[in-house]
Design an enzyme around this catalytic site. Structure first.
Site, PDB file in Angstrom:
ATOM      1  N   ASP A 190       8.187  10.131  -1.822  1.00  0.00           N
ATOM      2  CA  ASP A 190       8.545  11.554  -1.819  1.00  0.00           C
ATOM      3  C   ASP A 190       7.938  12.276  -0.605  1.00  0.00           C
ATOM      4  O   ASP A 190       7.355  11.658   0.290  1.00  0.00           O
ATOM      5  CB  ASP A 190       8.088  12.190  -3.134  1.00  0.00           C
ATOM      6  CG  ASP A 190       9.049  13.253  -3.651  1.00  0.00           C
ATOM      7  OD1 ASP A 190       9.800  13.824  -2.846  1.00  0.00           O
ATOM      8  OD2 ASP A 190       9.025  13.506  -4.873  1.00  0.00           O
ATOM      9  N   ASP A 231      16.632  18.232  -4.757  1.00  0.00           N
ATOM     10  CA  ASP A 231      16.767  17.621  -6.080  1.00  0.00           C
ATOM     11  C   ASP A 231      18.014  18.102  -6.796  1.00  0.00           C
ATOM     12  O   ASP A 231      18.389  19.285  -6.737  1.00  0.00           O
ATOM     13  CB  ASP A 231      15.552  17.960  -6.941  1.00  0.00           C
ATOM     14  CG  ASP A 231      14.294  17.267  -6.460  1.00  0.00           C
ATOM     15  OD1 ASP A 231      14.379  16.442  -5.524  1.00  0.00           O
ATOM     16  OD2 ASP A 231      13.216  17.559  -7.017  1.00  0.00           O
TER      17      ASP A 231
END
Length: 678
Positions: free
Chosen positions: A177, A236
């Site tokens: 991430d 996201d």
């Protein structure tokens, strides 16, 4: 349904037609298929990993950091992969997302699995998963901390140690991430972990698929093909139509960068999490497959419905995603929200997605020639959701429901003659009815095949108490290629019918020349509507037809809270507080029935103050499919902007908010003091 009797002479004609077509099929030689082109050239990781898009599971979309994410869940998912046939369908990775570790490293700087969530440790979980013929994935961040608010350890500065630890545990996949990255150059951070994974692999013999999750901020598609195997192209995803749609639109233009070992990643699947309809989830799964996207299940399979398993386990659609040629589908057309997206397959066939972005049924059409197939007498056409084969003379079309996708696999080969002719069933006319008033609908059944259809018939039925009457013929003994059975119907809902959506059922049947009976059905969604009151009304107080929103539901007279209905705050733009309006999150559309009785829409529009300095949006007003007003891009730093539009004679007015072309994060948009004058 009643059929007209066929005459003996008619049967002789049909027999002659069948013989002629069979003969033509045997003699005809389709144009030679060109060798499929290679995937785009350029540097890639030469390790043989992820030659098709990874398939598996990730817990984040269904559990986030809740206590239910634990060892029992992970083992349960692995069990379900085997028992429900998902492993056999191609799913192999069971991936842990954030919150698997303790907040602090040990005295040696090593990561420590949470002993409450994973009392057996990560290696034991990997062994369990491997024993079932599956693989294990894990998560960390290219920063000092992960993305969770609790701040679990990130890998920045610990790349080689963490990579070695993952390999020692038996990890097969790493999601890396982008939080708390301390401003370190993205290419440097992600390349360092690539090198660390390579070193760990050489030492242990454990190859690890590398998923770069930097949200598309640094255009990884332009530089990461020799760094990772897949890279996120967007922020996201959330479990909503608006979020999925926004991500889809950002990922589609990147087709040239995808290929074996190098995949555009539009984020995980939301199928089954409850925020969309099954029709929308089929679109989600279809379009991710056409885009050659990783297919990572994001729902808790222990609680999944049969409908969810049917979508996730559709092997014909999965085969589209996993085609070894590795070409991402490209957009052929998208006018008016009617999308045609085409994916070339290794065997020379084309997968054609007819995708309807709009809130009402649409006819979407293309041709075999337009999608790149060679000229042929006819084509085999396979419906990948209905699992039925047909033949077409070249037309590829369907009436696609709102937010739906029809997925065809089309090929130029002699096998077409074994299939019945394809037919298109459609409805024309407005699906908006005022109770007690008669509405006219027209249904069409069109033969798309080279061969004629015989004994064709249609029937339309409505809810109990509704009047549905045909005013023209409902059957035809012979329907030649390209011809249409057109039927007009008068439909009336009882005068006391409450406003809302109601389903009519359109059924059709016909036979092929060989006598095979084909039945088709098309749900026809209608809305019983009420004309808005005379005078000026606050839009926050009126009933809308439909509403789609990026995060959470659209809100009346409050801002958007992103989650449940009613979780917003007072609408506030530039320090000014408004008592009424609409609170939404891009991408968003809200439709109102205006019944050709209204003149103007007005509002003060802008990004809600609750998002601080974040958020970029654009507001639009549409009247019957035509954009009549827009703002351009607005930011949180700007005060409310007045927006008005002339909507005279429009039947439907749409309020639309787009994301300002930079993703849908923090795009809280307010239609403050929104009013409709009629």
């Amino acid at each position: 349904m009643r059929h007209l009797p066929a005459r003996k002479a008619g049967r002789r004609v049909v027999g002659a037609l069948a013989a002629g077509l069979l003969c033509a099929a045997g003699l005809a030689t389709p144009a030679a298929m060109a060798a499929p082109p290679r995937a785009p050239a350029g540097p890639t990781l030469d390790d043989g990993l992820a030659l098709t898009p990874p398939m598996g599971f990730n817990n984040w979309n269904s559990t986030h950091c809740r206590a239910e994410f634990n060892e029992a869940m992970v083992k349960g998912i692995a069990d379900i992969f085997v028992s429900k046939g998902l492993k056999a369908a191609g799913y192999e990775y069971v991936n842990l997302d954030d919150c698997w570790a303790l907040p602090e490293r040990d005295a040696d700087g090593k990561l420590v699995p949470d002993p409450v969530r994973f009392p057996s440790g990560i290696k034991a979980i990997a062994d369990y998963v491997h024993a079932k013929g599956l693989k294990l994935g894990i998560y960390t961040s290219a920063g000092t901390k992960t993305c969770n608010r609790a701040g679990f350890p990130g890998a920045l500065g610990h790349e080689y140690s963490d990579a070695q630890q993952f390999a020692d545990w038996g990890v097969d996949y790493l999601k890396y991430d982008n939080c708390n990255n301390q401003g370190v150059d993205a290419k440097l951070r992600y390349t360092t972990m690539r090198d660390a994974l390579r070193a760990a692999s050489e030492k242990t013999g454990r190859p690890i698929v590398y998923s770069i999750c930097e949200w598309g901020q640094n255009k990884p598609w332009e530089w990461a093909a020799d760094v990772g195997h897949l890279w996120r192209t967007t922020g996201d995803i959330s479990d909503s139509w608006g979020s999925m749609l926004s991500i889809l639109k950002k990922n589609l233009p990147l087709a040239q960068y995808a290929g074996p070992g190098r995949w555009n990643d539009p984020d995980m699947l939301e199928v089954g999490n409850g925020g969309m309809t099954d029709t929308e989830y089929r679109t989600h799964f279809s379009m991710w497959s056409v885009m050659s996207a990783p297919l990572l299940i994001g729902t808790d399979l222990r609680k999944a419905s049969d409908a969810t398993f049917d979508i996730l386990g559709n092997k014909e659609v999965i085969a589209v995603d996993q085609d070894p040629l590795g070409k991402q589908g490209t957009v052929l057309s998208s006018e008016g929200g009617r999308w045609v997206v085409v994916k070339e397959m290794r065997d020379g066939s084309r997968v054609v997605a007819l995708f309807n972005e709009t809130g009402s049924a649409q006819r979407i059409a293309t041709t075999a020639e337009a999608v790149g197939l060679p000229k042929a007498p006819a084509y085999s056409l396979r419906d990948l959701w209905q699992h039925k084969g047909f033949e077409t003379a070249g037309q590829i079309s369907a009436s696609v429901p709102a937010h739906g996708t029809v997925l065809f696999r089309v090929s130029a080969d002699r096998r077409w003659v074994k299939n019945p002719p394809a037919a298109e069933l459609a409805v024309q006319g407005s699906a908006l009815l005022e109770a007690g008033k008669q509405t006219v609908l027209t249904t069409t059944l069109t033969d798309l095949g080279r061969a004629p259809a015989t004994r064709a018939s249609v029937a339309l039925t409505g809810p109990e108490g509704w009047t549905v009457r045909a005013t023209s013929g409902t059957s035809a003994p012979l329907l030649p290629s390209g011809r249409t059975l057109r039927t007009t119907w008068k439909v009336t809902a009882p005068a006391d019918t409450p406003p809302g959506s109601y389903d009519l059922s359109l059924e059709s049947a016909y036979r092929s020349l060989t006598g095979q009976r084909i039945s088709m059905s098309l749900p026809v969604t209608t809305s019983v509507v009420v004309a808005p009151p005379t005078g000026t009304s606050a839009l926050g107080d009126l009933q809308w037809l439909t509403a789609a929103n990026g995060f959470g539901p659209a809100e009346r007279n409050t801002s958007n809270g992103e989650s449940a209905a009613g979780d917003g705050h007072p609408i506030t733009i530039g320090g000014a507080v408004y008592a009424s309006g609409l609170g939404v999150h891009a991408e968003s559309t809200i439709d109102y029935y205006t019944g050709k009785t209204c003149e103007t829409v007005t509002a003060d529009v802008g990004v809600d103050d609750e998002k601080g300095t974040r958020g970029t949006v654009s507001f639009e007003i549409w009247a019957d499919g035509t954009k009549v007003a827009s703002t351009g891009i607005l930011t949180n730093a700007m005060p409310a902007q007045p927006l008005s539009a002339d909507v005279t004679a429009a039947q439907v007015v749409r309020l639309r908010v787009t994301d300002g072309a930079d993703g849908i994060d923090s795009d809280h948009a307010d239609w403050a003091d929104a009013k409709l004058s009629c």
